[in-house]
Design a protein around this motif. Structure first.
Motif, PDB file in Angstrom:
ATOM      1  N   LEU A   1     -35.636  26.256 -52.955  1.00 40.90           N
ATOM      2  CA  LEU A   1     -35.167  25.069 -54.011  1.00 40.90           C
ATOM      3  C   LEU A   1     -34.220  25.890 -54.861  1.00 40.90           C
ATOM      4  O   LEU A   1     -34.059  26.696 -55.240  1.00 40.90           O
ATOM      5  CB  LEU A   1     -36.743  25.248 -54.840  1.00 40.90           C
ATOM      6  CG  LEU A   1     -36.495  24.313 -56.138  1.00 40.90           C
ATOM      7  CD1 LEU A   1     -36.377  22.637 -55.762  1.00 40.90           C
ATOM      8  CD2 LEU A   1     -37.751  24.338 -57.009  1.00 40.90           C
ATOM      9  N   LEU A   2     -32.882  24.742 -54.871  1.00 38.11           N
ATOM     10  CA  LEU A   2     -32.002  25.223 -55.605  1.00 38.11           C
ATOM     11  C   LEU A   2     -31.938  24.552 -57.013  1.00 38.11           C
ATOM     12  O   LEU A   2     -31.804  23.075 -56.755  1.00 38.11           O
ATOM     13  CB  LEU A   2     -30.548  25.024 -54.881  1.00 38.11           C
ATOM     14  CG  LEU A   2     -30.448  25.749 -53.844  1.00 38.11           C
ATOM     15  CD1 LEU A   2     -30.400  25.164 -52.435  1.00 38.11           C
ATOM     16  CD2 LEU A   2     -29.159  26.443 -53.650  1.00 38.11           C
ATOM     17  N   VAL A   3     -32.038  25.012 -57.969  1.00 38.32           N
ATOM     18  CA  VAL A   3     -32.328  24.084 -59.218  1.00 38.32           C
ATOM     19  C   VAL A   3     -30.790  24.303 -59.992  1.00 38.32           C
ATOM     20  O   VAL A   3     -30.427  25.413 -60.256  1.00 38.32           O
ATOM     21  CB  VAL A   3     -33.170  24.722 -60.408  1.00 38.32           C
ATOM     22  CG1 VAL A   3     -33.447  23.988 -61.685  1.00 38.32           C
ATOM     23  CG2 VAL A   3     -34.728  24.659 -59.558  1.00 38.32           C
ATOM     24  N   MET A   4     -30.279  23.072 -60.119  1.00 39.68           N
ATOM     25  CA  MET A   4     -28.948  23.104 -60.665  1.00 39.68           C
ATOM     26  C   MET A   4     -28.690  22.164 -61.850  1.00 39.68           C
ATOM     27  O   MET A   4     -28.843  21.105 -61.559  1.00 39.68           O
ATOM     28  CB  MET A   4     -28.007  22.297 -59.645  1.00 39.68           C
ATOM     29  CG  MET A   4     -27.886  23.484 -58.094  1.00 39.68           C
ATOM     30  SD  MET A   4     -27.293  22.728 -56.769  1.00 39.68           S
ATOM     31  CE  MET A   4     -28.720  21.985 -56.093  1.00 39.68           C
TER      32      MET A   4
ATOM     33  N   GLY B   1     -34.163  28.397 -69.408  1.00 41.99           N
ATOM     34  CA  GLY B   1     -34.131  29.048 -68.123  1.00 41.99           C
ATOM     35  C   GLY B   1     -35.506  28.644 -67.444  1.00 41.99           C
ATOM     36  O   GLY B   1     -36.564  28.399 -67.813  1.00 41.99           O
ATOM     37  N   ILE B   2     -35.430  28.316 -65.974  1.00 41.72           N
ATOM     38  CA  ILE B   2     -36.386  27.669 -65.278  1.00 41.72           C
ATOM     39  C   ILE B   2     -37.328  28.747 -65.110  1.00 41.72           C
ATOM     40  O   ILE B   2     -38.563  28.529 -64.540  1.00 41.72           O
ATOM     41  CB  ILE B   2     -35.733  27.210 -64.011  1.00 41.72           C
ATOM     42  CG1 ILE B   2     -35.120  28.058 -62.891  1.00 41.72           C
ATOM     43  CG2 ILE B   2     -35.005  25.837 -64.383  1.00 41.72           C
ATOM     44  CD1 ILE B   2     -34.847  27.672 -61.759  1.00 41.72           C
ATOM     45  N   ASP B   3     -36.839  30.225 -65.285  1.00 42.57           N
ATOM     46  CA  ASP B   3     -38.205  31.203 -64.950  1.00 42.57           C
ATOM     47  C   ASP B   3     -39.119  31.205 -66.079  1.00 42.57           C
ATOM     48  O   ASP B   3     -40.173  31.955 -65.869  1.00 42.57           O
ATOM     49  CB  ASP B   3     -37.318  32.512 -64.985  1.00 42.57           C
ATOM     50  CG  ASP B   3     -36.672  32.710 -66.224  1.00 42.57           C
ATOM     51  OD1 ASP B   3     -36.669  32.031 -67.280  1.00 42.57           O
ATOM     52  OD2 ASP B   3     -35.883  33.958 -66.253  1.00 42.57           O
TER      53      ASP B   3
ATOM     54  N   GLY C   1     -28.122  27.623 -70.922  1.00 39.05           N
ATOM     55  CA  GLY C   1     -26.779  27.445 -70.962  1.00 39.05           C
ATOM     56  C   GLY C   1     -26.090  27.203 -72.572  1.00 39.05           C
ATOM     57  O   GLY C   1     -27.000  27.747 -73.460  1.00 39.05           O
ATOM     58  N   VAL C   2     -25.345  26.358 -72.971  1.00 37.85           N
ATOM     59  CA  VAL C   2     -24.949  25.905 -74.234  1.00 37.85           C
ATOM     60  C   VAL C   2     -25.779  25.179 -75.092  1.00 37.85           C
ATOM     61  O   VAL C   2     -25.546  25.020 -76.200  1.00 37.85           O
ATOM     62  CB  VAL C   2     -23.322  25.637 -74.378  1.00 37.85           C
ATOM     63  CG1 VAL C   2     -22.534  26.572 -73.697  1.00 37.85           C
ATOM     64  CG2 VAL C   2     -23.460  24.114 -73.624  1.00 37.85           C
TER      65      VAL C   2
ATOM     66  N   ALA D   1     -25.539  28.292 -65.522  1.00 35.56           N
ATOM     67  CA  ALA D   1     -25.976  29.007 -66.661  1.00 35.56           C
ATOM     68  C   ALA D   1     -27.149  27.906 -67.523  1.00 35.56           C
ATOM     69  O   ALA D   1     -28.085  28.345 -67.871  1.00 35.56           O
ATOM     70  CB  ALA D   1     -24.895  29.185 -67.753  1.00 35.56           C
ATOM     71  N   CYS D   2     -27.021  26.810 -67.192  1.00 35.53           N
ATOM     72  CA  CYS D   2     -27.967  25.879 -67.681  1.00 35.53           C
ATOM     73  C   CYS D   2     -29.634  25.911 -67.126  1.00 35.53           C
ATOM     74  O   CYS D   2     -30.508  26.280 -67.629  1.00 35.53           O
ATOM     75  CB  CYS D   2     -27.625  24.568 -67.444  1.00 35.53           C
ATOM     76  SG  CYS D   2     -26.244  23.949 -68.585  1.00 35.53           S
TER      77      CYS D   2
END
Length: 183
Positions: free
Chosen positions: A80-83, A128-130, A118-119, A112-113
């Motif tokens: 899974l790539l979370v962008m 952060g998705i973590d 991110g900003v 960064a998001c």
């Protein structure tokens, strides 16, 4: 010419007759196969998704690393790539997508998001998705260049290649997943 009747034939060890054999550990073979045939699921919400599109195109060609087959169903993906920016209201959906993936599964936070918010340090953006799913590799940048995304995929391949076959089913890992509850 020499007489072939003088040549002594040596038999292979018992149980190893036939074409031959290759000695290695099963976990190494499985790790190599998993690392070089990962099926990515892109979860793109903003500009990092555009950079990922460039990564899939001919110039950078993600297919060179065994990730050519894009999966748009979580049940058929293992990476899974979370962008991009993830709003707090999207967090349960992201968690559900992650849970629908079959084991073994890995996550890359791209940009960064996805990594830290991110900003957008606001009440509505997940920092952060973590906070909701475990992350294996973080790719920095705003947005990261395609080379950085490829580097993150190569880093994940290295992790997959060297991890134990049983790591994902351990109680330690299940406890980690349970600690990421969304209330």
């Amino acid at each position: 010419m020499s007489d072939s009747s003088n040549i002594k034939q040596v038999a292979p060890p018992e149980g190893y007759a036939g074409e031959g054999f290759f000695a290695t550990k099963l976990s190494e073979v499985v790790g190599l196969a998993r690392a070089n045939s990962m099926w990515p699921l892109p979860f793109a919400t903003s500009c990092c998704g555009i950079e990922y599109m460039a990564t899939m195109a001919a110039t950078y060609d993600i297919g060179r690393f065994g990730s050519e087959r894009m999966s748009f169903s979580p049940r058929q993906a293992d990476m899974l790539l979370v962008m991009g920016t993830i709003a707090k209201k999207m967090a349960p959906i992201l968690r559900q997508v992650y849970e629908q993936m079959a084991e073994p599964k890995w996550v890359i936070a791209v940009g960064a998001c996805a990594s830290t918010g991110g900003v957008f340090d606001t009440y509505s953006v997940l920092q952060g998705i973590d906070k909701v799913i475990p992350v294996d590799v973080y790719v920095p940048g705003c947005p990261p260049r395609p080379e950085q995304i490829l580097d993150g995929i190569l880093e994940l391949q290295n992790i997959v290649k060297n991890e134990s076959v049983r790591r994902r089913s351990s109680d330690e890992y299940k406890d980690l997943l349970n600690s990421y509850n969304i209330k």
